[in-house]
Design a protein around this motif. Structure first.
Motif, PDB file in Angstrom:
ATOM      1  N   SER B   5      27.204  33.975  37.064  1.00 45.49           N
ATOM      2  CA  SER B   5      27.299  33.076  35.921  1.00 45.49           C
ATOM      3  C   SER B   5      28.727  33.167  35.431  1.00 45.49           C
ATOM      4  N   GLY B   6      29.398  32.037  35.317  1.00 46.71           N
ATOM      5  CA  GLY B   6      30.833  31.974  35.046  1.00 46.71           C
ATOM      6  C   GLY B   6      31.298  32.894  33.929  1.00 46.71           C
ATOM      7  N   SER B   7      30.746  32.734  32.760  1.00 48.21           N
ATOM      8  CA  SER B   7      31.279  33.461  31.609  1.00 48.21           C
ATOM      9  C   SER B   7      31.074  34.963  31.758  1.00 48.21           C
ATOM     10  N   SER B   8      29.916  35.365  32.267  1.00 49.13           N
ATOM     11  CA  SER B   8      29.638  36.789  32.434  1.00 49.13           C
ATOM     12  C   SER B   8      30.605  37.388  33.456  1.00 49.13           C
ATOM     13  N   GLN B  10      33.570  36.285  34.269  1.00 53.77           N
ATOM     14  CA  GLN B  10      34.937  36.331  33.744  1.00 53.77           C
ATOM     15  C   GLN B  10      35.165  37.535  32.844  1.00 53.77           C
ATOM     16  N   LYS B  11      34.096  37.905  32.129  1.00 54.87           N
ATOM     17  CA  LYS B  11      34.231  39.094  31.281  1.00 54.87           C
ATOM     18  C   LYS B  11      34.171  40.357  32.115  1.00 54.87           C
ATOM     19  N   THR B  12      33.256  40.374  33.092  1.00 58.56           N
ATOM     20  CA  THR B  12      33.009  41.603  33.840  1.00 58.56           C
ATOM     21  C   THR B  12      34.164  41.945  34.783  1.00 58.56           C
ATOM     22  N   GLY B  13      34.763  40.932  35.411  1.00 63.14           N
ATOM     23  CA  GLY B  13      35.802  41.160  36.413  1.00 63.14           C
ATOM     24  C   GLY B  13      36.891  42.123  35.961  1.00 63.14           C
ATOM     25  N   PRO B  14      37.621  41.812  34.891  1.00 60.34           N
ATOM     26  CA  PRO B  14      38.684  42.710  34.440  1.00 60.34           C
ATOM     27  C   PRO B  14      38.183  44.100  34.054  1.00 60.34           C
ATOM     28  N   LEU B  15      36.962  44.153  33.485  1.00 62.29           N
ATOM     29  CA  LEU B  15      36.405  45.461  33.098  1.00 62.29           C
ATOM     30  C   LEU B  15      36.116  46.308  34.338  1.00 62.29           C
ATOM     31  N   VAL B  16      35.585  45.662  35.376  1.00 62.42           N
ATOM     32  CA  VAL B  16      35.277  46.376  36.623  1.00 62.42           C
ATOM     33  C   VAL B  16      36.566  46.882  37.268  1.00 62.42           C
ATOM     34  N   ARG B  17      37.573  46.006  37.313  1.00 64.12           N
ATOM     35  CA  ARG B  17      38.840  46.426  37.941  1.00 64.12           C
ATOM     36  C   ARG B  17      39.474  47.583  37.165  1.00 64.12           C
ATOM     37  N   VAL B  43      27.280  48.773  32.849  1.00 68.37           N
ATOM     38  CA  VAL B  43      26.294  47.834  33.413  1.00 68.37           C
ATOM     39  C   VAL B  43      25.462  48.561  34.465  1.00 68.37           C
ATOM     40  N   GLN B  44      24.375  47.930  34.909  1.00 66.73           N
ATOM     41  CA  GLN B  44      23.580  48.484  36.005  1.00 66.73           C
ATOM     42  C   GLN B  44      24.320  48.266  37.329  1.00 66.73           C
ATOM     43  N   ALA B  45      24.042  49.136  38.306  1.00 72.96           N
ATOM     44  CA  ALA B  45      24.695  49.019  39.613  1.00 72.96           C
ATOM     45  C   ALA B  45      24.474  47.625  40.197  1.00 72.96           C
ATOM     46  N   GLY B  46      23.273  47.067  39.960  1.00 69.65           N
ATOM     47  CA  GLY B  46      22.957  45.733  40.471  1.00 69.65           C
ATOM     48  C   GLY B  46      23.926  44.676  39.948  1.00 69.65           C
ATOM     49  N   ALA B  47      24.278  44.783  38.693  1.00 69.16           N
ATOM     50  CA  ALA B  47      25.211  43.822  38.075  1.00 69.16           C
ATOM     51  C   ALA B  47      26.592  43.914  38.725  1.00 69.16           C
ATOM     52  N   LEU B  48      26.954  45.125  39.125  1.00 72.60           N
ATOM     53  CA  LEU B  48      28.261  45.340  39.755  1.00 72.60           C
ATOM     54  C   LEU B  48      28.314  44.618  41.108  1.00 72.60           C
ATOM     55  N   TYR B  49      27.221  44.710  41.860  1.00 74.52           N
ATOM     56  CA  TYR B  49      27.183  44.072  43.179  1.00 74.52           C
ATOM     57  C   TYR B  49      27.189  42.547  43.073  1.00 74.52           C
ATOM     58  N   ARG B  50      26.796  42.006  41.921  1.00 78.71           N
ATOM     59  CA  ARG B  50      26.931  40.554  41.756  1.00 78.71           C
ATOM     60  C   ARG B  50      28.407  40.177  41.610  1.00 78.71           C
ATOM     61  N   TYR B  51      29.230  41.146  41.140  1.00 76.33           N
ATOM     62  CA  TYR B  51      30.646  40.852  40.968  1.00 76.33           C
ATOM     63  C   TYR B  51      31.453  41.107  42.244  1.00 76.33           C
ATOM     64  N   THR B  52      31.124  42.192  42.945  1.00 73.03           N
ATOM     65  CA  THR B  52      31.916  42.569  44.122  1.00 73.03           C
ATOM     66  C   THR B  52      30.990  43.096  45.215  1.00 73.03           C
ATOM     67  N   PRO B  53      31.220  42.730  46.487  1.00 73.33           N
ATOM     68  CA  PRO B  53      30.280  43.121  47.541  1.00 73.33           C
ATOM     69  C   PRO B  53      30.266  44.621  47.827  1.00 73.33           C
ATOM     70  N   ASP B  54      31.409  45.291  47.719  1.00 73.56           N
ATOM     71  CA  ASP B  54      31.436  46.727  48.009  1.00 73.56           C
ATOM     72  C   ASP B  54      32.722  47.374  47.476  1.00 73.56           C
ATOM     73  N   LYS B  55      32.780  48.687  47.646  1.00 73.35           N
ATOM     74  CA  LYS B  55      33.881  49.476  47.102  1.00 73.35           C
ATOM     75  C   LYS B  55      35.191  49.142  47.812  1.00 73.35           C
ATOM     76  N   GLN B  56      35.123  48.879  49.124  1.00 70.89           N
ATOM     77  CA  GLN B  56      36.318  48.520  49.900  1.00 70.89           C
ATOM     78  C   GLN B  56      36.961  47.250  49.338  1.00 70.89           C
ATOM     79  N   SER B  57      36.130  46.261  49.003  1.00 71.47           N
ATOM     80  CA  SER B  57      36.653  45.012  48.442  1.00 71.47           C
ATOM     81  C   SER B  57      37.344  45.268  47.115  1.00 71.47           C
ATOM     82  N   LEU B  58      36.782  46.168  46.348  1.00 66.64           N
ATOM     83  CA  LEU B  58      37.335  46.511  45.040  1.00 66.64           C
ATOM     84  C   LEU B  58      38.704  47.179  45.204  1.00 66.64           C
ATOM     85  N   LEU B  59      38.800  48.106  46.149  1.00 62.79           N
ATOM     86  CA  LEU B  59      40.079  48.788  46.405  1.00 62.79           C
ATOM     87  C   LEU B  59      41.130  47.781  46.868  1.00 62.79           C
ATOM     88  N   PHE B  60      40.744  46.944  47.803  1.00 57.68           N
ATOM     89  CA  PHE B  60      41.679  45.939  48.320  1.00 57.68           C
ATOM     90  C   PHE B  60      42.149  45.012  47.198  1.00 57.68           C
TER      91      PHE B  60
END
Lengths: 192, 192
Positions: B5-8, B10-17, B43-60
């Protein structure tokens, strides 16, 4: 220290340190377990604990050995010649010594964050001692580029240690070319 | 990419990074789990996977963002002036930009080992692009200390990035003193 049978401990010690160094460099200190280190050495976890009380001690021992060896080897290399000859000799020594110990150098910079405050203070003191070696040489050279001696010392050391991040054996430049280029650059930095 | 969901998002992305950056810098990539990152964000781990597929993608993504920002910010700073003024400007930019991003710089050097070969190649290409910026400036300055331009470029970059390992806000030297000292040292290295 726990009791160990002399001959077994003498054999195990270097194997444990080599395995820990390899695993810490590859995965990072926090991601490696004592069980993994034991498996890498080919002993049971219990046998590992007879050699070292915990992972922190192992990390400290690796960093301490690295710094002791660095300081002792420079003592042997240092001919105590004229300041400029000592500067050239230090540049050569630092680059080659570090190139030959890539894993130990990597760990010694990266895992400082994982040392206990007491262990960190001890390693920092040895690093300061090594920095003082170069600072004394730079001051004795008395070049017009000396500037703030401590800052210049740290700048030169970063430049020299940086070789480890890009140098590859068999690459475009051989070790001797690299050493001679850095000798010339360091002379220019300090203006001698 | 998974649907978000767009707004969620947009908020979560910078927080996750930001959370991933902090945790990777503190513990190392291999020691941090997606569950820990989710807990840090709240957030729950499930919510994180909606933002990014895995830890490698996050590092990259962290490393890619760091390099893109570095290249883009230099583009803005670079006044395209005379070569020597550009050299001074590059030295100032590199030191201050890196001092303000200690965790990202630390990760960008330390966790190269944990990138997949494909991701590593992409980051390496961006690093080469940045190195080429300085190399072009050094060549344009045409100092008598230029030597092998690629080697001199790497030596200067290591010297500059090294400031991150020792500089402390409120310490003996302020940022401006450090910048001016390095500007002078780099000029001397390349003989301009």
């Amino acid at each position: 220290m726990a009791r160990t049978s002399g001959s077994s401990s003498q054999k195990t010690g270097p194997l444990v340190r080599a395995a820990a160094l390899r695993l810490f460099a590859q995965h990072g200190f926090a991601a490696v377990s004592m069980r993994q280190i034991a498996a890498e050495v080919g002993v049971q976890a219990g046998a590992l604990y007879r050699y070292t009380p915990d992972k922190q001690s192992l990390l400290f021992e690796l960093m301490q050995f690295h710094m002791e060896e660095l300081l002792a080897t420079w003592e042997e290399v240092d001919a105590g010649a004229a300041p400029l000859a000592r500067l050239d000799s230090f540049v050569r020594f630092h680059i080659l010594h570090h190139l030959d110990r890539a894993d130990a150098v990597f760990i010694s910079y990266m895992e400082l964050r994982n040392l206990t405050p007491e262990n960190f203070a001890q390693i920092e003191a040895m690093r300061a001692e090594y920095e003082q070696v170069l600072e004394n040489i730079l001051v004795a050279c008395g070049g017009e580029g000396l500037g703030d001696p401590k800052l210049t010392t740290l700048a030169v050391l970063a430049m020299l240690t940086g070789v480890n991040t890009w140098y590859r054996e068999g690459g475009r430049l051989d070790r001797e070319t690299v050493v001679q280029s850095y000798v010339a650059m360091v002379r220019r930095v300090v203006g001698v």
